[in-house]
Enzyme design. Sequence first.
Site, short mmCIF file in Angstrom:
data_model
loop_
_atom_site.label_atom_id
_atom_site.label_comp_id
_atom_site.label_asym_id
_atom_site.label_seq_id
_atom_site.Cartn_x
_atom_site.Cartn_y
_atom_site.Cartn_z
N THR A 273 47.08 31.01 43.62
CA THR A 273 47.10 32.25 44.40
C THR A 273 48.01 32.10 45.62
O THR A 273 48.19 31.00 46.13
CB THR A 273 45.65 32.46 44.89
OG1 THR A 273 44.86 32.75 43.76
CG2 THR A 273 45.51 33.52 45.93
N ARG A 301 37.70 40.59 34.64
CA ARG A 301 37.12 39.73 35.71
C ARG A 301 37.81 40.02 37.05
O ARG A 301 39.03 40.10 37.12
CB ARG A 301 37.30 38.26 35.33
CG ARG A 301 36.79 37.26 36.39
CD ARG A 301 37.91 36.77 37.29
NE ARG A 301 37.47 35.66 38.16
CZ ARG A 301 38.22 35.14 39.11
NH1 ARG A 301 39.43 35.59 39.34
NH2 ARG A 301 37.77 34.15 39.85
N VAL A 302 37.01 40.21 38.08
CA VAL A 302 37.55 40.40 39.42
C VAL A 302 37.13 39.20 40.26
O VAL A 302 35.94 38.85 40.29
CB VAL A 302 37.05 41.72 40.05
CG1 VAL A 302 37.48 41.81 41.51
CG2 VAL A 302 37.59 42.90 39.26
N GLY A 303 38.08 38.59 40.93
CA GLY A 303 37.77 37.40 41.73
C GLY A 303 37.54 37.73 43.19
O GLY A 303 37.24 38.87 43.55
N ASP A 304 37.69 36.71 44.01
CA ASP A 304 37.44 36.87 45.45
C ASP A 304 38.52 37.68 46.15
O ASP A 304 38.27 38.35 47.15
CB ASP A 304 37.37 35.48 46.11
CG ASP A 304 38.68 34.70 45.92
OD1 ASP A 304 39.05 34.43 44.75
OD2 ASP A 304 39.35 34.40 46.92
N THR A 324 42.26 30.30 48.97
CA THR A 324 42.62 30.09 47.57
C THR A 324 41.60 29.11 46.99
O THR A 324 41.01 28.34 47.74
CB THR A 324 44.05 29.55 47.42
OG1 THR A 324 44.23 29.11 46.06
CG2 THR A 324 44.32 28.36 48.33
N GLY A 325 41.40 29.17 45.69
CA GLY A 325 40.44 28.27 45.07
C GLY A 325 39.59 29.00 44.06
O GLY A 325 39.94 30.10 43.60
N HIS A 326 38.48 28.40 43.72
CA HIS A 326 37.60 28.95 42.71
C HIS A 326 36.94 30.23 43.25
O HIS A 326 36.05 30.19 44.10
CB HIS A 326 36.56 27.90 42.31
CG HIS A 326 35.71 28.31 41.18
ND1 HIS A 326 34.47 27.77 40.94
CD2 HIS A 326 35.91 29.23 40.20
CE1 HIS A 326 33.94 28.34 39.86
NE2 HIS A 326 34.80 29.23 39.40
N GLY A 327 37.40 31.36 42.73
CA GLY A 327 37.00 32.66 43.29
C GLY A 327 35.51 32.90 43.32
O GLY A 327 34.98 33.46 44.29
N1 ASP Z 1 40.91 32.58 44.14
C1 ASP Z 1 41.62 32.97 42.94
C2 ASP Z 1 40.64 33.66 42.02
O1 ASP Z 1 39.59 33.14 41.79
C3 ASP Z 1 42.26 31.86 42.22
C4 ASP Z 1 43.06 30.88 43.04
O2 ASP Z 1 43.03 30.90 44.24
O3 ASP Z 1 43.74 30.03 42.46
O4 ASP Z 1 40.95 34.68 41.50
#
Ligand code: ASP
Length: 416
Positions: A273, A301-304, A324-327
């Site tokens: 991201t 799917r909708v993330g953070d 950024t990271g695991h949404g």
């Molecule tokens: N945060 C993003 C999501 O989960 C992915 C990412 O940051 O790599 O959609």
Amino acid sequence: MLPLSGRRNSQWDRSPSSARTPLRHGRAHSHLRMGARCSRAQHPIFALQSQRASDAHLPAADAWRSTEPDSRMRLRTACCKCFRFQSTSAICDFIFLSLIWCFWTAMLPVVVVHGGAGHIPKERAELATIGVKEAARTGYVILEKGGSAMDAVVEAVAVMENNPRFNAGRGSVLNVKGEVEMDAMVMDGRNLASGAVSAVRRIANPVYLARLVMEKTKHLCLTAEGASKFARSMGVPEVLEESLITDYAKMRWKKNLEPDANPVECQMGKMGTVGAVAVDKDGNIACATSTGGMINKMEGRVGDTPCVGCGGYADNNIGAVSPTGHGEAIMKVTLSRLILFHMEQGKTAEEASDLALTYMKERVDGLGGVVVVDPKGTWTARFSSLQMVWAAAQQGELHYGVYRDENVVEPVQENI
Ligand code: ASP
């Protein structure tokens, strides 16, 4: 290996607090002295005025007329002393306020960007570093010309959306069906206005669309087909889906369809991201984040990223965050707002980020990273993942890094 040509600096939370202390002392000291000299009863002009005027029950103007030449001289001297004192006092105040202003604004403007957290293969880290440096430079040039923090973060993010090395815009990861669905958000720290799009398709720059949602609608987030319709109504061109899909994204998608694949783990092997935070010369703060989401995610799917407080937050009174990271983990702990909460409680940007990232790791087993600024221009880039590619531009210097505790510094000009 990365081209680590610049100066390394291990202390890269650029807090100005230590430099502020002596100024405060200086002010307190001179204030005391001025206070003593400023006592109305002791001041020469008032002393003489009371001697001449109050004794004769005359106002000061009559006292002037009634005085002998030598007395007039004394009064004039007293006046001069008075005005000199007053002007000295005004100059002191002016200088002091100017110093405070210079000190405060010296740290501004600033822009910090990230290109995703994860486990970035070495051969891709170099290209990603070039990409974040270009994005930070783009934002900084806008800010230096007097542009707004919002303009800076949006353009910095758009640069990374256009770069196929990142998981946003062109280069986005694919969902389980091999399609591109993107999320983006912007937030304006002046009034907490925000705009976002989620699961949007066939848009080259979702961050522009998110900004339009903020500026042209009364909603905070538009999704999927509704977002596409809105884009059409705003004249935002649709692009072919294929133009957003790279060979690298296809390769990773296929790999993750294998029965033993772990898409969350594999997320760590791609460019992430993108996001940016900035404070402009006027002290206004903004953030923007854009993503293709998690690799091989379910359709819809909708993330953070499009969720306020999760995928970003900006408040002129506290600061701004782009994560950024695991949404799913970021959403569970509302990572961006959590960091700003800690800053409201007196933590520095760096302390707040570390606290929140540690909490996310311990509480929900989530890894990630953030870029953060506060209103003074203090910035930080922190991550709990193995790497995060980031860059920051401030005071004519460009900072960047990928690995833990890495902070390479070089002049911004070198890159313009
Ligand atoms: N945060 C993003 C999501 O989960 C992915 C990412 O940051 O790599 O959609």
